[in-house]
Design an enzyme around this catalytic site. Structure first.
Site, PDB file in Angstrom:
ATOM      1  N   ASP A  64       0.308   6.102  -9.914  1.00 42.46           N
ATOM      2  CA  ASP A  64       1.696   6.047 -10.298  1.00 42.46           C
ATOM      3  C   ASP A  64       1.839   6.428 -11.757  1.00 42.46           C
ATOM      4  O   ASP A  64       0.891   6.539 -12.429  1.00 42.46           O
ATOM      5  CB  ASP A  64       2.233   4.599 -10.427  1.00 42.46           C
ATOM      6  CG  ASP A  64       1.882   3.738  -9.204  1.00 42.46           C
ATOM      7  OD1 ASP A  64       2.126   4.511  -8.076  1.00 42.46           O
ATOM      8  OD2 ASP A  64       1.933   2.287  -9.103  1.00 42.46           O
ATOM      9  N   ASP A  70       4.529   0.075 -19.409  1.00 45.07           N
ATOM     10  CA  ASP A  70       3.303  -0.093 -18.545  1.00 45.07           C
ATOM     11  C   ASP A  70       2.064  -0.247 -19.321  1.00 45.07           C
ATOM     12  O   ASP A  70       0.982  -1.196 -19.314  1.00 45.07           O
ATOM     13  CB  ASP A  70       2.850   0.907 -17.422  1.00 45.07           C
ATOM     14  CG  ASP A  70       3.786   0.853 -16.439  1.00 45.07           C
ATOM     15  OD1 ASP A  70       4.184  -0.064 -15.745  1.00 45.07           O
ATOM     16  OD2 ASP A  70       4.211   2.012 -15.853  1.00 45.07           O
ATOM     17  N   GLU A  93      -3.757  -3.424 -12.562  1.00 45.73           N
ATOM     18  CA  GLU A  93      -3.320  -2.363 -11.947  1.00 45.73           C
ATOM     19  C   GLU A  93      -3.460  -0.913 -12.632  1.00 45.73           C
ATOM     20  O   GLU A  93      -3.631   0.107 -12.199  1.00 45.73           O
ATOM     21  CB  GLU A  93      -2.017  -2.730 -11.709  1.00 45.73           C
ATOM     22  CG  GLU A  93      -1.208  -1.746 -10.367  1.00 45.73           C
ATOM     23  CD  GLU A  93       0.000  -0.818 -11.016  1.00 45.73           C
ATOM     24  OE1 GLU A  93       0.710  -1.350 -12.057  1.00 45.73           O
ATOM     25  OE2 GLU A  93       0.445  -0.032 -10.314  1.00 45.73           O
ATOM     26  N   GLU A  94      -3.445  -1.205 -14.009  1.00 43.43           N
ATOM     27  CA  GLU A  94      -3.393   0.226 -14.816  1.00 43.43           C
ATOM     28  C   GLU A  94      -4.985   0.658 -15.072  1.00 43.43           C
ATOM     29  O   GLU A  94      -4.934   1.695 -15.672  1.00 43.43           O
ATOM     30  CB  GLU A  94      -2.709  -0.119 -16.302  1.00 43.43           C
ATOM     31  CG  GLU A  94      -1.279  -0.541 -15.889  1.00 43.43           C
ATOM     32  CD  GLU A  94      -0.422   0.453 -15.409  1.00 43.43           C
ATOM     33  OE1 GLU A  94      -0.661   1.674 -15.719  1.00 43.43           O
ATOM     34  OE2 GLU A  94       0.629  -0.052 -14.556  1.00 43.43           O
ATOM     35  N   ASP A 114      -0.832  -7.383 -12.515  1.00 42.08           N
ATOM     36  CA  ASP A 114      -0.276  -6.232 -12.683  1.00 42.08           C
ATOM     37  C   ASP A 114       0.854  -6.495 -13.787  1.00 42.08           C
ATOM     38  O   ASP A 114       1.621  -7.375 -13.804  1.00 42.08           O
ATOM     39  CB  ASP A 114       0.863  -5.879 -11.137  1.00 42.08           C
ATOM     40  CG  ASP A 114       1.655  -4.706 -11.527  1.00 42.08           C
ATOM     41  OD1 ASP A 114       1.644  -4.091 -12.456  1.00 42.08           O
ATOM     42  OD2 ASP A 114       2.411  -4.294 -10.133  1.00 42.08           O
ATOM     43  N   LEU A 116       3.111  -4.976 -15.393  1.00 42.77           N
ATOM     44  CA  LEU A 116       4.596  -4.506 -15.352  1.00 42.77           C
ATOM     45  C   LEU A 116       4.955  -4.061 -13.891  1.00 42.77           C
ATOM     46  O   LEU A 116       4.755  -2.853 -14.046  1.00 42.77           O
ATOM     47  CB  LEU A 116       4.928  -3.674 -16.487  1.00 42.77           C
ATOM     48  CG  LEU A 116       6.577  -3.738 -16.736  1.00 42.77           C
ATOM     49  CD1 LEU A 116       6.862  -5.102 -17.142  1.00 42.77           C
ATOM     50  CD2 LEU A 116       6.810  -2.655 -17.864  1.00 42.77           C
ATOM     51  N   ASP A 117       5.482  -4.891 -12.995  1.00 40.34           N
ATOM     52  CA  ASP A 117       5.400  -4.394 -11.698  1.00 40.34           C
ATOM     53  C   ASP A 117       7.072  -4.019 -11.582  1.00 40.34           C
ATOM     54  O   ASP A 117       7.801  -4.584 -12.023  1.00 40.34           O
ATOM     55  CB  ASP A 117       5.314  -5.536 -10.755  1.00 40.34           C
ATOM     56  CG  ASP A 117       5.229  -5.390  -9.273  1.00 40.34           C
ATOM     57  OD1 ASP A 117       4.410  -4.470  -8.682  1.00 40.34           O
ATOM     58  OD2 ASP A 117       6.278  -5.625  -8.755  1.00 40.34           O
ATOM     59  N   GLU A 271      -0.811  -7.848  -6.416  1.00 41.92           N
ATOM     60  CA  GLU A 271       0.477  -7.956  -5.820  1.00 41.92           C
ATOM     61  C   GLU A 271       0.625  -8.882  -4.504  1.00 41.92           C
ATOM     62  O   GLU A 271       1.021  -9.999  -4.737  1.00 41.92           O
ATOM     63  CB  GLU A 271       1.148  -6.464  -5.462  1.00 41.92           C
ATOM     64  CG  GLU A 271       1.330  -5.982  -6.852  1.00 41.92           C
ATOM     65  CD  GLU A 271       1.900  -4.335  -6.466  1.00 41.92           C
ATOM     66  OE1 GLU A 271       2.921  -3.953  -7.145  1.00 41.92           O
ATOM     67  OE2 GLU A 271       1.304  -3.797  -5.666  1.00 41.92           O
TER      68      GLU A 271
HETATM   69  P1  FDP Z   1       7.067   0.418  -8.817  1.00 40.22           P
HETATM   70  O1  FDP Z   1       6.624   1.487  -8.136  1.00 40.22           O
HETATM   71  O2  FDP Z   1       8.589   0.687  -9.573  1.00 40.22           O
HETATM   72  O3  FDP Z   1       6.062  -0.234  -9.947  1.00 40.22           O
HETATM   73  O4  FDP Z   1       4.390  -1.683  -6.530  1.00 40.22           O
HETATM   74  C1  FDP Z   1       5.008  -1.106  -7.160  1.00 40.22           C
HETATM   75  C2  FDP Z   1       6.714  -1.314  -6.744  1.00 40.22           C
HETATM   76  O5  FDP Z   1       7.449  -0.981  -7.854  1.00 40.22           O
HETATM   77  C3  FDP Z   1       7.220  -2.676  -6.293  1.00 40.22           C
HETATM   78  O6  FDP Z   1       7.576  -3.519  -7.369  1.00 40.22           O
HETATM   79  C4  FDP Z   1       8.178  -2.372  -5.577  1.00 40.22           C
HETATM   80  O7  FDP Z   1       8.450  -3.525  -4.238  1.00 40.22           O
HETATM   81  C5  FDP Z   1       7.697  -1.252  -4.813  1.00 40.22           C
HETATM   82  O8  FDP Z   1       6.979  -0.679  -5.707  1.00 40.22           O
HETATM   83  C6  FDP Z   1       9.095  -0.219  -4.356  1.00 40.22           C
HETATM   84  O9  FDP Z   1       8.493   0.954  -3.765  1.00 40.22           O
HETATM   85  P2  FDP Z   1       9.585   1.959  -3.332  1.00 40.22           P
HETATM   86  O10 FDP Z   1      10.257   2.615  -4.491  1.00 40.22           O
HETATM   87  O11 FDP Z   1       9.137   2.817  -2.598  1.00 40.22           O
HETATM   88  O12 FDP Z   1      10.735   1.147  -2.569  1.00 40.22           O
END
Ligand code: FDP
Length: 323
Positions: A64, A70, A93-94, A114, A116-117, A271
């Site tokens: 990501d 983050d 996560e990072e 994680d 900052l999810d 997660e």
């Molecule tokens: P993000 O990429 O913004 O960090 O695991 C990461 C996550 O968000 C989840 O919080 C979220 O449910 C999902 O990804 C969203 O993914 P999409 O943009 O593919 O829907």
């Protein structure tokens, strides 16, 4: 009308339930307060946006793009957890690999988090969160201690219109919610969470991926769109916010596999495991959406950043998929 009965603060309540975990949870709840402050002033002090280096955009261990927040949130969590003198291993996560706590700070707990999810939502001021699960290290090999059913505490902090910390301990302890009271700078107990038996009819999934889903997922989602069944769709795209709504209102949240993402998108250790543990404790179900679905907490992950397709929420909604 404001109530004048003082509520128990987070640490008072935690100490009563598991005094052993007080230091770790102290570190986590302080980190959440710091992260909340950073998020709320991000637009003012220039903390929005991504990290750019001479090599281009920075990516984390899962590929990501890393945001400034983050990285800050990760540093805050790691620093506070190491200095709690209670942790042995941290899985973030990072970070590509596990973080081994130096001997002088070593304790007995493993924390997967994680920091900052949902951070792709951050620059437009939409809810994000911190997710964590705590295990006890009772074997030299840390990965032998990590198992969905060995979680001794799981929780998340939602940074939204209010900052809320949701936490559960051993089986049967229930799911507790604390809200940050800015007037005293503390999280105060604001109730237990149980998924409503007759909940709102909500389905939550990123439907833009539907062309790439397997037929079983397409069939399941089509159940929510049959005329007159009164379902509505809500999808924030921040797991913490989507799961929080599901726990409070009922319904389901899923991130299935698709032809591009064979294991879905969400990571097991920091997660899916914590959210599955909380969902089960709140009376719901959390399963993988593979051909033969089974409990998320029964998965035996081998790698830190392993992913799984996930479906969680009210029993009746999840059982429709199993059926
Ligand atoms: P993000 O990429 O913004 O960090 O695991 C990461 C996550 O968000 C989840 O919080 C979220 O449910 C999902 O990804 C969203 O993914 P999409 O943009 O593919 O829907």
């Amino acid at each position: 009308m404001e109530k004048d009965i003082p509520s128990l603060t987070f640490l008072q309540k935690v100490f009563k339930i598991n005094p052993d975990l007080t230091n770790v949870l102290n570190a986590i709840h302080i980190s959440c307060k710091v992260i909340q402050r950073q998020i709320s002033k991000a637009g003012i002090v220039g903390l929005h946006g991504i990290i750019e280096s001479s090599n281009g955009l920075e990516q984390n261990a899962s590929g990501d793009i890393q945001k400034k927040l983050d990285v800050i949130s990760n540093e805050v969590m790691i620093d506070n957890l190491i200095h709690s003198h209670s942790c042995s291993i941290l899985l973030s996560e990072e970070n590509e690999d596990e973080i081994i706590v130096p001997d002088e700070f070593k304790g007995k707990f493993i924390v997967a988090f994680d920091p900052l999810d949902g951070s792709s939502n951050i620059d437009c001021n939409v809810c994000v969160g911190t997710i964590f699960a705590i295990y006890e290290q009772n074997d030299i090999e840390w990965n032998n201690c990590i198992d969905g059913d060995k979680i001794i505490c799981a929780g998340y902090c939602l940074y939204g219109p209010a900052t809320e910390l949701v936490i559960t301990f051993q089986k049967g302890s229930g799911v507790m919610k604390f809200t940050l009271d800015h007037s005293i700078g503390e999280f105060v107990f604001t109730g237990n969470i149980q998924i409503p038996i007759v909940g709102k009819k909500i389905y939550s999934v990123n439907e833009s991926n539907c062309e790439n889903w397997n037929q079983n997922i397409q069939d399941y989602i089509s159940l929510f769109k049959i005329k007159d069944t009164k379902y509505t769709q809500r999808y924030i795209g921040s797991m913490v916010a989507d799961v929080h709504r599901t726990l409070l209102y009922g319904g389901m949240f899923m991130y299935p596999a698709d032809s591009k993402n064979k294991d879905g998108k969400l990571r097991i250790f920091y997660e899916c495991f914590p959210m599955a543990r909380i969902t089960e404790e709140a009376g719901g179900l959390a399963i993988t959406t593979r051909r033969s679905p089974y409990r998320i907490l029964d998965i035996k992950p081998k790698k830190i950043h392993e992913k799984t397709p996930i479906l969680l929420g009210s029993k009746d909604e999840v059982e429709k998929f199993i059926a």
